[in-house]
Design a protein around this motif. Sequence first.
Motif, PDB file in Angstrom:
ATOM      1  N   VAL A  86      15.566 -63.753 -70.064  1.00  0.00           N
ATOM      2  CA  VAL A  86      15.696 -65.140 -70.522  1.00  0.00           C
ATOM      3  C   VAL A  86      14.372 -65.649 -71.106  1.00  0.00           C
ATOM      4  CG1 VAL A  86      15.899 -67.476 -69.511  1.00  0.00           C
ATOM      5  CG2 VAL A  86      17.606 -65.725 -68.998  1.00  0.00           C
ATOM      6  N   ALA A  87      14.463 -66.551 -72.095  1.00  0.00           N
ATOM      7  CA  ALA A  87      13.253 -67.072 -72.749  1.00  0.00           C
ATOM      8  C   ALA A  87      12.457 -67.938 -71.783  1.00  0.00           C
ATOM      9  CB  ALA A  87      13.635 -67.884 -73.980  1.00  0.00           C
ATOM     10  N   LEU A  88      11.213 -67.519 -71.545  1.00  0.00           N
ATOM     11  CA  LEU A  88      10.379 -68.247 -70.581  1.00  0.00           C
ATOM     12  C   LEU A  88       9.965 -69.638 -71.083  1.00  0.00           C
ATOM     13  CD1 LEU A  88       8.111 -65.348 -69.277  1.00  0.00           C
ATOM     14  CD2 LEU A  88       9.895 -66.548 -67.992  1.00  0.00           C
ATOM     15  N   TYR A 142      15.780 -69.630 -65.170  1.00  0.00           N
ATOM     16  CA  TYR A 142      17.049 -69.126 -64.616  1.00  0.00           C
ATOM     17  C   TYR A 142      17.032 -69.055 -63.088  1.00  0.00           C
ATOM     18  CZ  TYR A 142      21.431 -66.412 -65.168  1.00  0.00           C
ATOM     19  OH  TYR A 142      22.734 -65.966 -65.140  1.00  0.00           O
ATOM     20  N   HIS A 143      16.193 -68.186 -62.513  1.00  0.00           N
ATOM     21  CA  HIS A 143      16.167 -68.036 -61.055  1.00  0.00           C
ATOM     22  C   HIS A 143      14.845 -68.503 -60.450  1.00  0.00           C
ATOM     23  CE1 HIS A 143      18.818 -64.962 -62.805  1.00  0.00           C
ATOM     24  NE2 HIS A 143      19.639 -65.265 -61.802  1.00  0.00           N
ATOM     25  N   ILE A 187       9.039 -65.426 -56.005  1.00  0.00           N
ATOM     26  CA  ILE A 187      10.487 -65.486 -56.232  1.00  0.00           C
ATOM     27  C   ILE A 187      11.006 -66.415 -55.143  1.00  0.00           C
ATOM     28  CG2 ILE A 187      12.656 -64.171 -56.194  1.00  0.00           C
ATOM     29  CD1 ILE A 187      11.125 -61.778 -57.305  1.00  0.00           C
ATOM     30  N   PRO A 188      11.568 -67.548 -55.511  1.00  0.00           N
ATOM     31  CA  PRO A 188      11.846 -68.578 -54.505  1.00  0.00           C
ATOM     32  C   PRO A 188      12.853 -68.172 -53.433  1.00  0.00           C
ATOM     33  CG  PRO A 188      12.682 -69.230 -56.664  1.00  0.00           C
ATOM     34  CD  PRO A 188      11.894 -67.998 -56.873  1.00  0.00           C
ATOM     35  N   TYR A 189      13.676 -67.155 -53.656  1.00  0.00           N
ATOM     36  CA  TYR A 189      14.740 -66.857 -52.705  1.00  0.00           C
ATOM     37  C   TYR A 189      14.570 -65.518 -51.975  1.00  0.00           C
ATOM     38  CZ  TYR A 189      16.290 -64.526 -57.010  1.00  0.00           C
ATOM     39  OH  TYR A 189      16.343 -63.763 -58.136  1.00  0.00           O
TER      40      TYR A 189
END
Length: 362
Positions: free
Chosen positions: A72-74, A88-89, A103-105
């Motif tokens: 995905v485009a940052l 996205y995530h 990584i938040p999750y």
Amino acid sequence: MELETAQRSQTIYIAAREAEANPNHWYAIARVDKLKPGKILTAKFWNQPLAIFRDETGQIRILDDACPHKGVALHKGVVNGCHLVCPYHGWEFEGKSGECVAIPYLTQGQKLPKASVRSYPVQERYGLVWVFPGDPALASERAIIDIPEYGDDDWFLVRLEVSFGSHFSICNENAIDLFHGYLHRKYQVWYDTKLVKIQESPEMMQAQYDVAYQNPLASLFGLSKWGVKETTGQITVRYPYPNLTSSLGDISHVYLLRLPASNTESQSFGLFFSKVKIPKILAPFKPLIRAALRHFVLVKVVQQDIEMNENEQEIYENDRDRPFVEVNPAIFSLRRLIVRQDEQYKASINSTLQKVKVGKPQ
Ligand code: FES
Ligand SMILES: [Fe+2]
């Protein structure tokens, strides 16, 4: 003999149109004033989209504009301190190294994967963001083009950024070939062109032309004396790859800083300096004068160039074998330089690959 010359010129013509941009140079990529806090700009160097942002320390960072998770485009994400956060995530990438740092999750005990996005050497100069898209080890060896007029009050600056739907060889040929004054005849920008001299070196070529001009605005720009109808002068157009400069004596200096976005798209950051003395009383109107010159003169002239350049690109794409005839030796010189730069870069990649192969255990 004639046939051979024609064949040779056709070969160099195609090689120039197919040439790739040499990434081992500094390229102007964005205007600094467009990079507001929290804003992420996007631009392309030779098919590679890039995300440009300023981190909380004020440092500009440039990363590939593609998340290593799903591509995905940052630039659609947000800036968080010194990190760029994917929309996205929510993976976070450190601006300097491009490494994924959060990584938040992730569950407790789950390790961060080794994931990173390419980051690029960057500099801020002349109100522009500069990127070095090639081998980062060469970034400090290569210099950004020198623009001594920048910031000098003796020079009046008008900026103009434009995009061309054409290969960079086409727009640079346009600028080096002063015989196209015909196209701008309505504005009497210049005419009666005579090529005086060409000089060529591995990294640069230049052409000197004698020209005449009589635009009423020439006096306002300081390009001719008041009351003189026609002025003659010498224009030197230089192509210190990958940028173009053009100077009319010491009264008008133009810098066209080129960004080859892809093989059919180019961008240009134009800096038009003239030694015009704006009377003190008119100083508050400088921005207005600038805007007027930009919109009523430069844009009009450059629009004509863009139309020709894009038409040339379209014709080329429709029939790549169509033969063309060229008579300006400056064009041949410029094409040789573009092809040489392409070959030079490809040779440097091959030698790196060879070294890797040699060093590899069997
Ligand atoms: S695609 Fe970027 S975090 Fe998932
Ligand atoms: Fe032009």
